[in-house]
Design an enzyme around this catalytic site. Structure first.
Site, mmCIF file in Angstrom:
data_model
loop_
_atom_site.group_PDB
_atom_site.id
_atom_site.type_symbol
_atom_site.label_atom_id
_atom_site.label_comp_id
_atom_site.label_asym_id
_atom_site.label_seq_id
_atom_site.Cartn_x
_atom_site.Cartn_y
_atom_site.Cartn_z
ATOM 1 C CD GLU A 1 39.749 45.888 37.872
ATOM 2 O OE1 GLU A 1 38.524 45.710 37.999
ATOM 3 O OE2 GLU A 1 40.505 45.066 37.346
ATOM 4 C CB CYS B 1 36.899 42.663 36.837
ATOM 5 S SG CYS B 1 38.167 42.456 35.574
ATOM 6 C CB THR C 1 42.941 41.826 34.998
ATOM 7 O OG1 THR C 1 43.139 42.877 35.931
ATOM 8 C CG2 THR C 1 41.468 41.508 34.902
ATOM 9 C CD GLU D 1 42.840 41.993 39.481
ATOM 10 O OE1 GLU D 1 42.313 41.640 40.558
ATOM 11 O OE2 GLU D 1 42.178 42.437 38.528
ATOM 12 C CB CYS E 1 33.590 47.086 32.766
ATOM 13 S SG CYS E 1 34.898 47.893 33.703
ATOM 14 C CG HIS F 1 42.089 48.939 30.135
ATOM 15 N ND1 HIS F 1 41.244 47.954 29.674
ATOM 16 C CD2 HIS F 1 42.351 48.602 31.425
ATOM 17 C CE1 HIS F 1 41.014 47.070 30.631
ATOM 18 N NE2 HIS F 1 41.670 47.446 31.707
ATOM 19 C CE1 TYR G 1 39.622 49.632 33.613
ATOM 20 C CE2 TYR G 1 39.005 50.419 35.779
ATOM 21 C CZ TYR G 1 39.750 49.592 34.983
ATOM 22 O OH TYR G 1 40.625 48.718 35.560
ATOM 23 C CB CYS H 1 38.353 44.747 28.635
ATOM 24 S SG CYS H 1 36.839 44.283 29.453
HETATM 25 FE FE1 SF4 Z 1 37.882 44.186 34.103
HETATM 26 FE FE2 SF4 Z 1 36.655 46.463 33.439
HETATM 27 FE FE3 SF4 Z 1 39.276 46.095 32.888
HETATM 28 FE FE4 SF4 Z 1 37.335 44.765 31.560
HETATM 29 S S1 SF4 Z 1 37.715 47.009 31.543
HETATM 30 S S2 SF4 Z 1 39.228 43.919 32.332
HETATM 31 S S3 SF4 Z 1 35.860 44.397 33.181
HETATM 32 S S4 SF4 Z 1 38.292 46.255 34.917
HETATM 33 FE FE FE Z 2 41.012 46.446 35.141
#
Ligand code: SF4
Ligand code: FE
Length: 481
Positions: A446, A99, A190, A256, A298, A291, A295, A103
């Site tokens: 996560e 991660c 995060t 985190e 990422c 968000h 995902y 984001c």
């Molecule tokens: Fe982390 Fe993925 Fe959330 Fe970006 S979208 S903050 S990489 S878990």
């Molecule tokens: Fe996350």
């Protein structure tokens, strides 16, 4: 030039925080071996944005200033922007296998942009202009911004005002002509430690009588009254050991923290919602939608690295030509690309809000994240299957390099003259790290709970599915009343 170099970013976060880990206050967190890999992951964002080959994905032109900006600070202006966002996240996942933390603030800004516009239209407030001013500073200084949503929530069967302790939901305790005073906490934060700023949002849709909880604001991560308590990850103290190989992904990592607000003052210019309960649910949903889209990028990038690791360990083990191994790799690719498909699809079907910015398709973003709660577990399971049991029985790096037993381990870990036992060791540790080590929370837990737990997506899927229309189709075809 608005783009920071990785070194400029690293220097800019070097300010004291009220940060605790293992019961002790941490000074100079930017040097701490447990935190450094997560700083490295963020530095990678700044590094790739400097590269000509990634210019189109990593940077864009701000619609607010006309300047070149890092895409992580952009307000989407088209479906092409939404697609490039997901592609950028996949790219970062491929380069860090973790991660990269930037984001959340990015998604918060895109949700807040349209919500502040709509609040102003309804109530005659000026949140949208305020937010634009705030965000122009972020773009011009290429700042990393955390987005904070999850409150501790206390007893889940009770509303915020019925809790045993009012502080289990972030709320306004005082208000004057200059601003507001905030108390409460945000958990699972995060990247908070590595961020310059954070935007704090409500955690749920609020009702009459809950106005003090309907609050959204920007705050510096080192503001007076903020206490940060660093989250543990499985096997994290391996990062404190002398060698580095036992960590697995020893260069990069997520992080985190618990963040506590103990009477933090927020000036008016940084307040973007204050009591507008009717918009709290909308802000939560839009942020969650953005968000959940994220995902689909990422985790796919991280999946690419795991698939590569599985294919390579099969070569090292001499099992790569076995038909069942090849088929398992195909299955991993299929699952990973399915995640990407929904990330891209919800972006391609994006549409403009009244504020002019583009938002993803809410139904497909929720389908994307629902798949993310499942497929990484299966991809990880297959990687463990292909790697073999050594990922959890391998002796330590100290044994591997010791004069007495190191040569014995190397002798018995060598699979052929073409494979260096150190490389095999590193790869096995990497797969261990992704499955059950320090990176497992980032790839698995996560995926399950980040951007909302599975049930949250199922609620949105049922709301967005337009069942009446589906029933109408069958009625028409069969001439039903
Ligand atoms: Fe982390 Fe993925 Fe959330 Fe970006 S979208 S903050 S990489 S878990
Ligand atoms: Fe996350």
């Amino acid at each position: 030039m608005t783009l920071k170099t990785p070194d400029e970013y690293y220097e800019s976060i070097q300010r004291e925080l009220n940060l605790y880990m293992f019961g002790e206050k941490i000074k100079q967190f930017w040097m701490h071996p447990i935190i450094l890999p997560s700083i490295n992951a963020v530095k990678k964002i700044y590094e790739l944005a400097q590269k000509e080959e990634y210019k189109d994905i990593m940077t864009t032109v701000s619609h607010l200033t006309g300047e070149i900006i890092n895409r992580f600070t952009h307000i989407h202006q088209s479906t092409d922007d939404l697609i490039k966002k997901v592609q950028m996240q996949r790219l970062l996942g491929q380069h860090t296998a973790c991660c990269f933390q930037r984001c959340v603030g990015f998604d918060t800004a895109n949700a807040l942009y349209s919500v502040t516009f709509e609040m102003d239209k309804k109530y005659g407030t000026n949140y949208h202009e305020r937010f634009k001013e705030y965000w122009i500073e972020v773009q011009n200084q290429d700042l990393m911004v955390d987005g904070a949503m999850t409150d501790p929530k206390g007893d889940r069967s009770k509303r915020p005002s019925q809790q045993h302790d009012p502080d289990v939901f972030v709320h306004v305790t005082e208000q004057n002509d200059d601003g507001i005073i905030i108390r409460g906490a945000k958990i699972h934060q995060t990247g908070f430690v590595n961020s310059h700023r954070a935007i704090i949002m409500p955690t749920l849709a609020l009702r009459e009588g809950e106005a003090q909880y309907a609050v959204c604001f920007g705050v510096d991560t080192n503001a007076k009254g903020i206490t940060i308590i660093y989250g543990r990850q499985s096997c994290d103290t391996r990062k404190l050991e002398e060698g580095k190989l036992d960590v697995g992904n020893y260069k990069y990592g997520g992080q985190e923290a618990f963040v506590i607000f103990d009477d933090v003052f927020i000036p008016n210019k940084n307040i973007f919602m204050n009591g507008e309960i009717k918009f709290s649910g909308e802000l939560v949903n839009r942020f969650a939608g953005f968000h959940r889209q994220s995902y689909g990028g990422c985790k796919v990038g991280v999946g690419d690295v795991i698939i590569g690791a599985a294919a390579l360990i099969a070569q090292y083990n001499g099992t790569d030509t076995a038909s069942h191994v090849r088929d398992k790799i195909v299955e991993m690719i299929h699952l990973n690309e399915t995640l990407y498909s929904s990330g891209i699809a919800c972006s391609a079907l994006g549409y403009p809000r009244d504020a002019g910015n583009y938002e993803m398709d809410m139904l497909l973003a929720n389908v994307c994240k629902q798949n993310v709660t499942r497929f990484p577990y299966e991809i990880g399971r297959i990687a463990e299957d292909i790697a073999g049991g050594l990922i959890c029985t391998l002796p330590s790096e100290a044994d591997f390099t010791s004069e007495e037993v190191g040569p014995l381990l190397k002798k018995y870990l060598t699979t052929s003259n073409d494979v260096c036992p150190e490389d095999r060791y590193k790869l096995l540790r990497f797969i261990e790290c992704m499955s059950m080590g320090v990176a497992a929370p980032s790839y698995k837990t996560e995926s399950m709970h980040g951007a909302g737990s599975p049930q949250a997506q199922r609620i949105m899927i049922s709301r967005q599915a337009d069942m009446d229309k589906k029933i109408k189709f069958i009625k028409e075809i069969l001439d039903l009343e």
